[in-house]
Design a protein around this motif. Sequence first.
Motif, PDB file in Angstrom:
ATOM      1  N   GLY A  63       0.778  -1.233   0.000  1.00 47.73           N
ATOM      2  CA  GLY A  63       0.000   0.000   0.000  1.00 47.73           C
ATOM      3  C   GLY A  63       0.810   1.284   0.000  1.00 47.73           C
ATOM      4  O   GLY A  63       0.235   2.368   0.016  1.00 47.73           O
ATOM      5  N   GLN A  64       2.134   1.174  -0.015  1.00 47.14           N
ATOM      6  CA  GLN A  64       2.999   2.364  -0.016  1.00 47.14           C
ATOM      7  C   GLN A  64       3.888   2.380  -1.252  1.00 47.14           C
ATOM      8  O   GLN A  64       4.268   1.332  -1.769  1.00 47.14           O
ATOM      9  CB  GLN A  64       3.897   2.392   1.225  1.00 47.14           C
ATOM     10  CG  GLN A  64       3.156   2.744   2.490  1.00 47.14           C
ATOM     11  CD  GLN A  64       4.154   3.025   3.602  1.00 47.14           C
ATOM     12  OE1 GLN A  64       5.151   2.309   3.730  1.00 47.14           O
ATOM     13  NE2 GLN A  64       3.885   4.043   4.377  1.00 47.14           N
ATOM     14  N   VAL A  65       4.208   3.599  -1.692  1.00 51.91           N
ATOM     15  CA  VAL A  65       5.094   3.753  -2.837  1.00 51.91           C
ATOM     16  C   VAL A  65       6.521   3.403  -2.397  1.00 51.91           C
ATOM     17  O   VAL A  65       7.062   4.020  -1.478  1.00 51.91           O
ATOM     18  CB  VAL A  65       5.046   5.192  -3.389  1.00 51.91           C
ATOM     19  CG1 VAL A  65       6.032   5.367  -4.543  1.00 51.91           C
ATOM     20  CG2 VAL A  65       3.624   5.556  -3.822  1.00 51.91           C
ATOM     21  N   ALA A  66       7.088   2.382  -3.021  1.00 53.93           N
ATOM     22  CA  ALA A  66       8.446   1.943  -2.691  1.00 53.93           C
ATOM     23  C   ALA A  66       9.467   2.557  -3.658  1.00 53.93           C
ATOM     24  O   ALA A  66      10.637   2.695  -3.314  1.00 53.93           O
ATOM     25  CB  ALA A  66       8.538   0.421  -2.742  1.00 53.93           C
ATOM     26  N   ARG A  67       8.994   2.925  -4.858  1.00 57.32           N
ATOM     27  CA  ARG A  67       9.873   3.488  -5.889  1.00 57.32           C
ATOM     28  C   ARG A  67       9.001   4.294  -6.844  1.00 57.32           C
ATOM     29  O   ARG A  67       7.854   3.940  -7.081  1.00 57.32           O
ATOM     30  CB  ARG A  67      10.546   2.336  -6.636  1.00 57.32           C
ATOM     31  CG  ARG A  67      11.463   2.750  -7.755  1.00 57.32           C
ATOM     32  CD  ARG A  67      12.136   1.504  -8.370  1.00 57.32           C
ATOM     33  NE  ARG A  67      12.721   1.874  -9.638  1.00 57.32           N
ATOM     34  CZ  ARG A  67      12.524   1.256 -10.779  1.00 57.32           C
ATOM     35  NH1 ARG A  67      11.755   0.191 -10.820  1.00 57.32           N
ATOM     36  NH2 ARG A  67      13.090   1.664 -11.885  1.00 57.32           N
ATOM     37  N   ALA A  68       9.542   5.368  -7.374  1.00 57.66           N
ATOM     38  CA  ALA A  68       8.805   6.188  -8.343  1.00 57.66           C
ATOM     39  C   ALA A  68       9.774   6.668  -9.425  1.00 57.66           C
ATOM     40  O   ALA A  68      10.911   6.985  -9.137  1.00 57.66           O
ATOM     41  CB  ALA A  68       8.151   7.377  -7.653  1.00 57.66           C
ATOM     42  N   TRP A  69       9.287   6.687 -10.691  1.00 58.01           N
ATOM     43  CA  TRP A  69      10.126   7.153 -11.791  1.00 58.01           C
ATOM     44  C   TRP A  69       9.246   7.704 -12.914  1.00 58.01           C
ATOM     45  O   TRP A  69       8.085   7.339 -13.042  1.00 58.01           O
ATOM     46  CB  TRP A  69      11.054   6.052 -12.277  1.00 58.01           C
ATOM     47  CG  TRP A  69      10.390   4.891 -12.961  1.00 58.01           C
ATOM     48  CD1 TRP A  69      10.285   4.687 -14.314  1.00 58.01           C
ATOM     49  CD2 TRP A  69       9.758   3.760 -12.356  1.00 58.01           C
ATOM     50  NE1 TRP A  69       9.631   3.522 -14.575  1.00 58.01           N
ATOM     51  CE2 TRP A  69       9.293   2.933 -13.386  1.00 58.01           C
ATOM     52  CE3 TRP A  69       9.525   3.365 -11.029  1.00 58.01           C
ATOM     53  CZ2 TRP A  69       8.616   1.746 -13.143  1.00 58.01           C
ATOM     54  CZ3 TRP A  69       8.852   2.199 -10.803  1.00 58.01           C
ATOM     55  CH2 TRP A  69       8.411   1.396 -11.829  1.00 58.01           C
ATOM     56  N   LYS A  70       9.848   8.575 -13.709  1.00 58.37           N
ATOM     57  CA  LYS A  70       9.151   9.184 -14.838  1.00 58.37           C
ATOM     58  C   LYS A  70       9.084   8.230 -16.010  1.00 58.37           C
ATOM     59  O   LYS A  70       9.954   7.390 -16.170  1.00 58.37           O
ATOM     60  CB  LYS A  70       9.897  10.449 -15.298  1.00 58.37           C
ATOM     61  CG  LYS A  70       9.940  11.537 -14.287  1.00 58.37           C
ATOM     62  CD  LYS A  70      10.732  12.723 -14.834  1.00 58.37           C
ATOM     63  CE  LYS A  70      10.850  13.829 -13.815  1.00 58.37           C
ATOM     64  NZ  LYS A  70      11.551  15.000 -14.369  1.00 58.37           N
ATOM     65  N   GLY A  71       8.090   8.438 -16.851  1.00 63.92           N
ATOM     66  CA  GLY A  71       8.015   7.765 -18.130  1.00 63.92           C
ATOM     67  C   GLY A  71       7.079   6.643 -18.189  1.00 63.92           C
ATOM     68  O   GLY A  71       6.850   5.949 -19.100  1.00 63.92           O
TER      69      GLY A  71
END
Length: 71
Positions: A63-71
């Motif tokens: 339920g939590q964002v562990a990684r984020a990236w564009k594209g």
Amino acid sequence: MAPIPKPPADPQDNPDAYVGLDADGAERLARERGWSTVRSLPPGAIITMEYRVGRLNFEVKDGQVARAWKG
């Protein structure tokens, strides 16, 4: 002669700022900040590698964002 079109740009936002946020809240915040597409993925998901302007990807674990990236 016609002007050269300018491609759209990603919002001026740091994807690392979403790590640790709950997935639903992170998606709302990303849309408020101008991301046209927000994609939530489970860890290890197989995805295409094409770059899409305006898209923010989240790897969501428990339920939590562990990684984020564009594209």
